[in-house]
Structures are given as structure tokens and as C-alpha cells.
Design a protein around this motif. Structure first.
Motif: not given
Length: 319
Positions: A241-243, A246-252
Motif C-alpha cells: 500500500g505504500l506505492y 503494490n497492495p501486498s507486503d513484499i518479503d526481503t
């Protein structure tokens, strides 16, 4: 006789007056940051604004300098051309130990930590029509890795090594500045770019606004391997939701940004900086979205993990 005494007194005053003026002049300190579209630059600006607000009290004037980033900043601190700098904790770790890219130069035993700042996430941004859905899909693509010698470029080198890849596995290796990446991605000059940065970030925001772009996750196996192998990396996520798009959390995986100095930084300057941040902590947290998650405990007590702390930190109550 009286005239002679007046002349002597006038001569003494002429000698003394310039010394008094010099003592009243402010002390200038320069903070090395990063690209103006990144997070280091506004965070360095936040630190300087808080210090400069109280110039009349402590006589310290703070100036922000945009730089190529962590690797440059650490070299600049070593040669004395910066007073303070914001750097990635991984390259701070290596610089203090003379390992990795600092093997030839040897350990910089004069580096001192002051504050632990925001977290930074290993970020991969791809154009939606690029055919890239995973890290493995970068093979054969045009990928911007950033300046040679930069912190994020060196981190990507570690990722390539873990994958068993070399630059030849990519169609083209870009060396664009952060401010140039969004246009290059959206105009089709590159298919993806790598960025080690705190979020939200201007360049990532522009890339997802100007065209349909996505952030892609790292595989859990790689995140686990990096977290176990290197003391400065840990599992993390970029919030959804920051961009746009791109609604989903991104693993990193992620690390911390650290404010560092040379041990020669005067104790009174370091102490005033810590005092100003402590007394205006809520204002500091709200000066950039990447700082919103900070708390005093992490900022002041985790600072010695990767380099010795400055004496001012050891004397500080929060430590």
C-alpha cells in the motif's frame, strides 16, 4: 605618561579582539548522506534542522552534503572530509574490521557510532510488462545495479554470488543514479532496478506512478541464508500500500542505517547532537515517513552493534 598607557591599552585590545570574535563563531559540521531522492539526504537534513534551530545555544551549524552513498561516506570520514555520515550497517561492519571491500585499506579503527536510524530494505522494482516475477527472472534482463563501489552495488554482488551468477548472466548492468532510475524504467531503457533504501522512497514512488511497475519479493531461502550468514542482515518486509499498484507486503532482507563519525569529533558536538535528538524525538520521528517507526530504545541502545560508540554515547543516559 597617560597618553603612553592609552596607546599600550589600545594595542592590547587590537590583539585580543580578533581572538574573541573567532571564539564566538559557530562550529561547522558536515553530514554526508546520499542521493537527494533517497532517504539519507532528508534524514541528514532533519538532523541538521534540529541542530540549527538551537544555534544560539550551542554554536554548532550543521550542513547536509549529498554524496554517492555509504561506501563514499566511509572513505570520506577516513580522510577527514566529512564530520558525520549516514551509512549502511553492513559496510560499517566491514570498514571497522577491514573485511570485504575494505581488505586492502585495512580496518578503520577511528569510526564511532552515534545513532541507529531507520531500516533499509533490499528492493527490486520491475516494469509490469518486463516478464519478471521473481529474482530468478532477472537473468538475461537489463538491470540497474547503481554506482560501482556503492553500498547497494556491493550488496547486489553478494546476492549474485549466492545465486552463483555473475554480471554476464544479465543482459546489461546499469550504473544510473537513483534520480535517473524511474524514467529509465518507464521509458524501457531498463527492465528493473535494485535499490537498498528506506520506505517510502521518492524514486520508487515515481517509478510506480509514471508507469505500471511492481516490487518483487525475495525467496525465503535467500532471506534465511543471508540472515544466518551475515550479522547485519535480518528478515523484513516492505509494507503493502505504500506505492501505486503494490497492495501486498513484499518479503526481503533489511539492515539499519547508522549515523557515524570519526573519533576526533569533539565530545561537546556529539553530546549536543544526542541531546537535541533526545529532547525533540517526536519531532524528529515525524520529519520523514521512514523515521516514523523509530523508538528511543533502538536509536540509542542498538548503536554499538557494528562499530564502537562515540564517548558521548557512553555518557548518555539513554545508553
Amino acid at each position: 605618561m597617560r597618553r603612553f598607557l592609552y596607546k599600550c591599552l589600545a594595542g592590547i585590545l587590537l590583539v585580543i579582539t580578533p581572538v574573541t570574535v573567532i571564539a564566538d563563531e559557530p562550529s561547522f559540521i558536515t553530514v554526508g548522506t546520499g542521493d537527494i531522492t533517497g532517504v539519507y539526504y532528508p534524514v541528514g537534513g532533519a538532523i541538521c534542522r534540529l541542530l540549527n534551530k538551537e544555534l544560539d545555544r550551542h554554536g554548532i551549524r550543521c550542513v547536509v552534503e549529498s554524496t554517492p552513498g555509504s561506501a563514499y561516506n566511509l572513505k570520506a570520514l577516513r580522510r577527514g572530509s566529512l564530520d558525520l555520515a549516514i551509512v549502511q550497517s553492513d559496510w560499517l561492519f566491514h570498514a571497522t574490521r577491514g573485511s570485504s571491500i575494505y581488505t586492502a585499506a585495512g580496518a578503520d579503527t577511528d569510526l564511532r557510532s552515534l545513532l541507529t536510524l531507520h531500516t533499509e530494505d533490499f528492493t527490486i522494482v520491475v516494469r509490469s510488462d518486463s516478464g519478471i516475477d521473481s529474482l530468478e527472472d532477472l537473468r538475461g534482463k537489463r538491470v540497474n545495479l547503481g554506482d560501482p563501489g556503492s553500498g547497494q552495488r556491493n550488496t547486489m554482488d553478494l546476492v549474485l554470488s549466492e545465486l552463483g551468477w555473475s554480471y554476464s548472466d544479465l543482459e546489461d548492468v546499469g550504473e544510473l543514479q537513483a534520480s535517473e532510475m524511474p524514467l529509465a524504467l518507464c521509458s524501457g531503457q531498463i527492465d528493473a532496478f535494485i535499490y537498498y533504501v528506506g520506505h517510502p522512497n521518492t524514486s520508487v514512488g515515481e517509478a510506480t506512478t509514471f508507469c505500471d511497475s511492481r516490487l518483487i519479493p525475495l525467496p525465503q531461502t535467500l532471506i534465511k541464508r543471508f540472515s544466518e550468514k551475515y550479522p547485519f542482515y535480518r528478515a523484513g518486509e516492505i509494507k503493502g500500500g505504500l506505492y501505486r499498484g503494490n497492495p501486498s507486503d513484499i518479503d526481503t532482507f533489511q539492515l539499519s542505517a547508522v549515523l557515524v563519525a570519526n573519533k576526533k569529533l569533539p565530545n561537546n558536538i556529539a553530546s549536543e547532537l544526542l541531546r537535541v535528538i533526545n529532547e525533540n524525538f517526536e519531532e524528529f520521528r515525524n520529519m520523514h515517513p521512514a523515521l516514523n517507526a523509530l523508538n528511543k530504545r533502538s536509536v540509542f541502545t542498538r548503536v554499538g552493534h557494528f562499530a564502537p560508540v562515540h564517548p558521548a554515547v557512553e555518557q548518555y543516559p539513554e545508553q
